[in-house]
Motif scaffolding. Sequence first.
Motif, PDB file in Angstrom:
ATOM      1  N   GLY A   1     -10.387   7.937   1.326  1.00 43.80           N
ATOM      2  CA  GLY A   1      -9.530   8.355   0.205  1.00 43.80           C
ATOM      3  C   GLY A   1      -9.795   9.835  -0.009  1.00 43.80           C
ATOM      4  O   GLY A   1     -10.316  10.251  -1.041  1.00 43.80           O
TER       5      GLY A   1
ATOM      6  N   ARG B   1       2.061  12.735  -7.089  1.00 45.20           N
ATOM      7  CA  ARG B   1       1.137  13.234  -8.099  1.00 45.20           C
ATOM      8  C   ARG B   1       0.286  14.404  -7.601  1.00 45.20           C
ATOM      9  O   ARG B   1      -0.033  15.328  -8.356  1.00 45.20           O
TER      10      ARG B   1
ATOM     11  N   ILE C   1      -9.595   9.777   5.443  1.00 51.39           N
ATOM     12  CA  ILE C   1      -8.405   8.917   5.484  1.00 51.39           C
ATOM     13  C   ILE C   1      -7.738   8.892   4.106  1.00 51.39           C
ATOM     14  O   ILE C   1      -8.399   8.992   3.083  1.00 51.39           O
TER      15      ILE C   1
ATOM     16  N   MET D   1       0.814  -1.224   0.000  1.00 49.00           N
ATOM     17  CA  MET D   1       0.000   0.000   0.000  1.00 49.00           C
ATOM     18  C   MET D   1       0.839   1.262   0.000  1.00 49.00           C
ATOM     19  O   MET D   1       0.386   2.311  -0.392  1.00 49.00           O
TER      20      MET D   1
ATOM     21  N   LEU E   1      -3.698   7.422   2.163  1.00 43.98           N
ATOM     22  CA  LEU E   1      -2.410   6.746   2.352  1.00 43.98           C
ATOM     23  C   LEU E   1      -1.250   7.712   2.136  1.00 43.98           C
ATOM     24  O   LEU E   1      -0.104   7.343   2.330  1.00 43.98           O
TER      25      LEU E   1
ATOM     26  N   GLU F   1     -13.669   8.648  -6.221  1.00 46.71           N
ATOM     27  CA  GLU F   1     -12.534   8.200  -7.054  1.00 46.71           C
ATOM     28  C   GLU F   1     -11.395   7.593  -6.247  1.00 46.71           C
ATOM     29  O   GLU F   1     -10.224   7.795  -6.571  1.00 46.71           O
TER      30      GLU F   1
ATOM     31  N   ALA G   1      -4.744   5.965   6.947  1.00 47.41           N
ATOM     32  CA  ALA G   1      -5.336   4.643   7.203  1.00 47.41           C
ATOM     33  C   ALA G   1      -5.720   4.008   5.879  1.00 47.41           C
ATOM     34  O   ALA G   1      -5.910   4.703   4.869  1.00 47.41           O
ATOM     35  N   ASP G   2      -5.849   2.685   5.909  1.00 48.12           N
ATOM     36  CA  ASP G   2      -6.143   1.886   4.722  1.00 48.12           C
ATOM     37  C   ASP G   2      -7.618   1.477   4.747  1.00 48.12           C
ATOM     38  O   ASP G   2      -8.075   0.902   5.741  1.00 48.12           O
TER      39      ASP G   2
ATOM     40  N   ILE H   1       0.960   3.059  -3.283  1.00 48.86           N
ATOM     41  CA  ILE H   1      -0.134   3.985  -3.597  1.00 48.86           C
ATOM     42  C   ILE H   1       0.073   5.313  -2.863  1.00 48.86           C
ATOM     43  O   ILE H   1      -0.134   6.393  -3.428  1.00 48.86           O
TER      44      ILE H   1
ATOM     45  N   GLY I   1      -7.330  21.399  -4.730  1.00 48.98           N
ATOM     46  CA  GLY I   1      -7.508  20.446  -3.625  1.00 48.98           C
ATOM     47  C   GLY I   1      -8.444  19.299  -3.928  1.00 48.98           C
ATOM     48  O   GLY I   1      -8.814  18.544  -3.032  1.00 48.98           O
ATOM     49  N   GLN I   2      -8.826  19.162  -5.181  1.00 47.46           N
ATOM     50  CA  GLN I   2      -9.730  18.072  -5.566  1.00 47.46           C
ATOM     51  C   GLN I   2      -8.999  17.234  -6.616  1.00 47.46           C
ATOM     52  O   GLN I   2      -8.905  17.645  -7.769  1.00 47.46           O
TER      53      GLN I   2
ATOM     54  N   GLN J   1     -10.808   3.049  -7.080  1.00 51.54           N
ATOM     55  CA  GLN J   1     -10.035   2.638  -8.275  1.00 51.54           C
ATOM     56  C   GLN J   1      -8.710   1.984  -7.912  1.00 51.54           C
ATOM     57  O   GLN J   1      -8.180   1.193  -8.669  1.00 51.54           O
ATOM     58  N   ASN J   2      -8.149   2.324  -6.752  1.00 51.77           N
ATOM     59  CA  ASN J   2      -6.849   1.758  -6.363  1.00 51.77           C
ATOM     60  C   ASN J   2      -6.973   0.518  -5.478  1.00 51.77           C
ATOM     61  O   ASN J   2      -5.959  -0.022  -5.021  1.00 51.77           O
TER      62      ASN J   2
ATOM     63  N   GLY K   1      -7.924  12.583  -0.344  1.00 48.10           N
ATOM     64  CA  GLY K   1      -7.115  13.522  -1.112  1.00 48.10           C
ATOM     65  C   GLY K   1      -6.652  14.669  -0.231  1.00 48.10           C
ATOM     66  O   GLY K   1      -6.552  14.527   0.994  1.00 48.10           O
ATOM     67  N   PRO K   2      -6.381  15.844  -0.833  1.00 42.60           N
ATOM     68  CA  PRO K   2      -5.877  16.980  -0.050  1.00 42.60           C
ATOM     69  C   PRO K   2      -6.961  17.745   0.715  1.00 42.60           C
ATOM     70  O   PRO K   2      -6.734  18.881   1.126  1.00 42.60           O
TER      71      PRO K   2
ATOM     72  N   THR L   1     -12.805  18.257  -0.419  1.00 47.98           N
ATOM     73  CA  THR L   1     -14.162  17.697  -0.307  1.00 47.98           C
ATOM     74  C   THR L   1     -14.621  17.707   1.155  1.00 47.98           C
ATOM     75  O   THR L   1     -15.767  18.075   1.453  1.00 47.98           O
TER      76      THR L   1
HETATM   77  C1  LIG Z   1      -7.841  10.015  -7.100  1.00 47.15           C
HETATM   78  S1  LIG Z   1      -7.532  10.398  -5.426  1.00 47.15           S
HETATM   79  C2  LIG Z   1      -9.097  11.107  -4.947  1.00 47.15           C
HETATM   80  C3  LIG Z   1      -8.956  11.965  -3.731  1.00 47.15           C
HETATM   81  C4  LIG Z   1     -10.228  12.663  -3.241  1.00 47.15           C
HETATM   82  N1  LIG Z   1     -11.319  11.755  -2.975  1.00 47.15           N
HETATM   83  C5  LIG Z   1     -10.656  13.702  -4.227  1.00 47.15           C
HETATM   84  O1  LIG Z   1     -11.657  13.481  -4.895  1.00 47.15           O
HETATM   85  O2  LIG Z   1      -9.978  14.724  -4.341  1.00 47.15           O
HETATM   86  C6  LIG Z   1      -7.577   8.803  -4.634  1.00 47.15           C
HETATM   87  C7  LIG Z   1      -7.451   8.829  -3.125  1.00 47.15           C
HETATM   88  O3  LIG Z   1      -7.660   7.496  -2.636  1.00 47.15           O
HETATM   89  C8  LIG Z   1      -6.719   7.249  -1.610  1.00 47.15           C
HETATM   90  N2  LIG Z   1      -6.523   5.804  -1.489  1.00 47.15           N
HETATM   91  C9  LIG Z   1      -6.149   4.924  -2.449  1.00 47.15           C
HETATM   92  N3  LIG Z   1      -6.036   3.688  -1.915  1.00 47.15           N
HETATM   93  C10 LIG Z   1      -6.382   3.804  -0.607  1.00 47.15           C
HETATM   94  C11 LIG Z   1      -6.463   2.874   0.489  1.00 47.15           C
HETATM   95  N4  LIG Z   1      -6.141   1.584   0.338  1.00 47.15           N
HETATM   96  N5  LIG Z   1      -6.863   3.342   1.690  1.00 47.15           N
HETATM   97  C12 LIG Z   1      -7.144   4.653   1.873  1.00 47.15           C
HETATM   98  N6  LIG Z   1      -7.084   5.575   0.897  1.00 47.15           N
HETATM   99  C13 LIG Z   1      -6.693   5.142  -0.338  1.00 47.15           C
HETATM  100  C14 LIG Z   1      -5.482   8.007  -2.040  1.00 47.15           C
HETATM  101  O4  LIG Z   1      -4.610   8.184  -0.938  1.00 47.15           O
HETATM  102  C15 LIG Z   1      -6.118   9.293  -2.563  1.00 47.15           C
HETATM  103  O5  LIG Z   1      -6.356  10.167  -1.491  1.00 47.15           O
END
Ligand SMILES: C[S@@+](CC[C@H](N)C(=O)[O-])C[C@H]1O[C@@H](n2cnc3c(N)ncnc32)[C@H](O)[C@@H]1O
Length: 269
Positions: free
Chosen positions: A64, A11, A85, A1, A87, A132, A113-114, A4, A21-22, A135-136, A66-67, A70
Amino acid sequence: MSEIGTHYDERSPIADELRDGQVHMWYWYDEEDQVPLRDAVHRITRKVTDTLGLRSGERLLDAGCGPGETAVFLAKRYGAEVTGITLSGYELDQAERRSAANGVAHLTRFERADYMELPFDDGSFDAVLALESLQNAPDPARVFAEFLRVLRPGGRVSFSDFSLESAREPERVATFMSTLKLPQLPTLGEWLEYATAAGFEIEEYTQCGPRVYGRKSKYIKAALEQREELLAKFGQAALDEFARRHHGFFVPRKDQIGYVIVSARKPRG
Ligand SMILES: C[S@@+](CC[C@H](N)C(=O)[O-])C[C@H]1O[C@@H](n2cnc3c(N)ncnc32)[C@H](O)[C@@H]1O
C-alpha cells in the motif's frame, strides 16, 4: 478491490500535493508545535519506518505504497530494495516518476497488486511495511497471513493505522469509516490480535492518537494555508469536491480515533 483503487485515484492527487507524496497522517507534539504540515507528515513516515530497523540491501515490501515518497525515503536512507504495491494507477505512475526523479529507480519497483493475494514467493522479503494501508483490508487476518508467508524467518512487519478508542457516539465513527472506506476499525488490542493470530511475535507498539487525530484542527489550519497553491493547480470545483468528500473524516470527537504503530517479527523457526 477496484473500488479502493478508484478511491485513491480520486483522492491521492490533492492529498499528494498537500503532503508531498505521503498520503497519511501527521504528528504534532502540541498545539504550539510550528512544524509545517509536510514535516509533520514526514514524522509519521520516520516514526513508523524506524521500527523496522532496516539495513542496507534488505528487501522491503511496501504494501500500500501510495505515491511512493516512503519508498524513495527508505531507498535513499537505508539503501533498501523496495517493492511497492498499490491498487491505484495514479499512485503507481507517481511512485515510478518520483523514484526516477530521486535517482533511486535501481532500488525500487512498483506494481499494481492486492495485499490479500501477494504475487511473491514465500520468504522473499526481509521486512514488510503497511503504513496506513491495512485500514482498507476486507479481511485483515488474510493480509497478515500473506505478510507472514512472504517474509523470511526472522523477518519484520511494521504497520500503523487508526484504532477505535471510544464506543460512544458510534454514528460519528460510522461516518468516518464510510468516508475513508474502512471495512473495520479495530482497537489496539484487536490489531495486536490479528498479528499474533497469524503467527507474528509482537515486539513494539505505540498509541499516539492524541498527537495525530487529536491534532486535526492543526491540519485544517495548515491545509487552508495552502489553499491558493491548490486552487491554482486543481481549480475550485476539484477543491470543493475534495472538501465535500472528506467532511466525514473530521466528524468523530478527537478522543474517538487513535493511531497505533506496531512492529512484529516472524519467528525464526
Ligand atoms: C492511506 S494510503 C497510504 C499510502 C502510503 N502508505 C503512504 O503512507 O503514503 C493507503 C494505501 O493502501 C493501498 N491499498 C489499500 N488496499 C489495498 C490492497 N488490497 N492491496 C494493496 N494496496 C492497497 C492504497 O492503494 C493506498 O496506496
